[in-house]
Design an enzyme around this catalytic site. Structure first.
Site, short mmCIF file in Angstrom:
data_model
loop_
_atom_site.label_atom_id
_atom_site.label_comp_id
_atom_site.label_asym_id
_atom_site.label_seq_id
_atom_site.Cartn_x
_atom_site.Cartn_y
_atom_site.Cartn_z
N THR A 19 43.36 28.43 14.53
CA THR A 19 42.74 29.73 14.73
C THR A 19 43.10 30.27 16.11
OG1 THR A 19 40.71 28.73 15.60
CG2 THR A 19 40.82 29.16 13.22
N SER A 166 35.52 24.95 27.00
CA SER A 166 35.57 25.33 28.41
C SER A 166 34.27 24.90 29.06
CB SER A 166 35.74 26.85 28.55
OG SER A 166 35.60 27.26 29.90
N TYR A 175 30.03 33.08 26.95
CA TYR A 175 31.21 32.28 26.60
C TYR A 175 30.92 30.80 26.81
CZ TYR A 175 35.97 30.39 26.98
OH TYR A 175 37.11 29.65 26.83
#
Length: 264
Positions: A19, A166, A175
């Site tokens: 993806t 991350s 995020y």
């Protein structure tokens, strides 16, 4: 009269679904190139509207160009445009990958992301929900779809899930938080899908400049990395390639840093 033995037909190439392969300089594209060179057929997803609203902008023709590169490397390929905020997208992605490439997906690599900088005080509810829809919920649904469809040989670890994460949180709340949820989902898969012969790992590639860094940030990150450079998509791709290989089957349920020793 003797007959010349005919060579055995080559075994079918395994299929990887990757993806987040929307830009030719991105990590996802680097992984796709590496796996194609290692003998995989590759289905990949992209979502042009996301790149279009980011500061780097959409790359015209990127998906077609990447697909051509993979084909030239010997891979059959399928480029699939998909909006991962749609809960029905994962099933459609797997359907299309299987139909176009003629077989089941062996390796699932989650390289997609919603990533818009904002902190505790300025993140909107809409942005928070969109980050979790793409980075967490879609990843769970893709892993679930993979687990429901995967059929490996009994007693062998042939299936692979690799997710990119991350540890960035400051000034990047939605995020970082949604990637933290992704970590837990993937590590759960290492245990819950083990009976299928599937391994699942998380890779943190550290700072990789794919067009989003300012000059000042780039220089600061280089100073904080013992090897004196930033990571590249190829660095991440080599690790993912190993994890997807037979030699990588004993690594399972791990969060691996591939960042040159960059300081946190």
């Amino acid at each position: 009269m003797t007959t010349t033995p005919q060579p055995s037909p080559a075994p079918p190439r395994p299929i990887a679904l990757i993806t987040g392969v929307g830009r030719s300089i991105g990590i996802g594209a680097g992984i796709a190139r590496r796996l194609a060179a290692s003998g995989w057929d590759v289905a990949f997803t992209y979502w042009t509207p996301y790149d279009r609203r980011m500061e780097w902008g959409a790359e015209p023709g990127a998906a077609a160009s990447i697909a051509r590169e993979l084909t030239e490397a010997g891979a059959r390929t399928a480029a699939i445009e998909a909006d991962l905020t749609d809960p029905d997208a994962p099933a459609r992605i797997f359907d299309e990958a299987e139909q176009r490439l003629g077989g089941p997906v062996t390796a699932l690599v989650l390289s997609h992301a919603e990533s818009v900088d904002s902190g505790l005080l300025d993140t909107t509810v809409e942005a928070f929900d969109r980050h979790f829809a793409v980075n967490s919920r879609a990843s769970w649904l893709l892993i679930r779809e993979y687990g429901l469809r995967f059929r490996g040989a009994p007693g062998t670890a042939t299936g692979r899930i690799v997710a990119l994460t991350s540890d960035h949180t400051v000034g990047n709340l939605p995020y970082g938080a949604s990637k933290g949820a992704l970590d837990r989902i993937t590590l759960a898969a290492a245990h819950e899908l083990a009976h299928l012969g599937v391994t699942a790992n998380v890779v943190n590639p550290g700072p990789v400049d794919t067009g989003w860094m300012s000059d000042d940030l780039r220089e600061a990150l280089v100073r904080g990395t013992p090897l004196g450079r930033l990571g590249t998509p190829r660095d991440t791709a080599h690790l993912v390639d190993f994890l997807c290989s037979p030699e990588g089957q004993w690594i399972n349920g791990q969060l691996l840093k591939s960042n040159g020793g960059a300081a946190a």
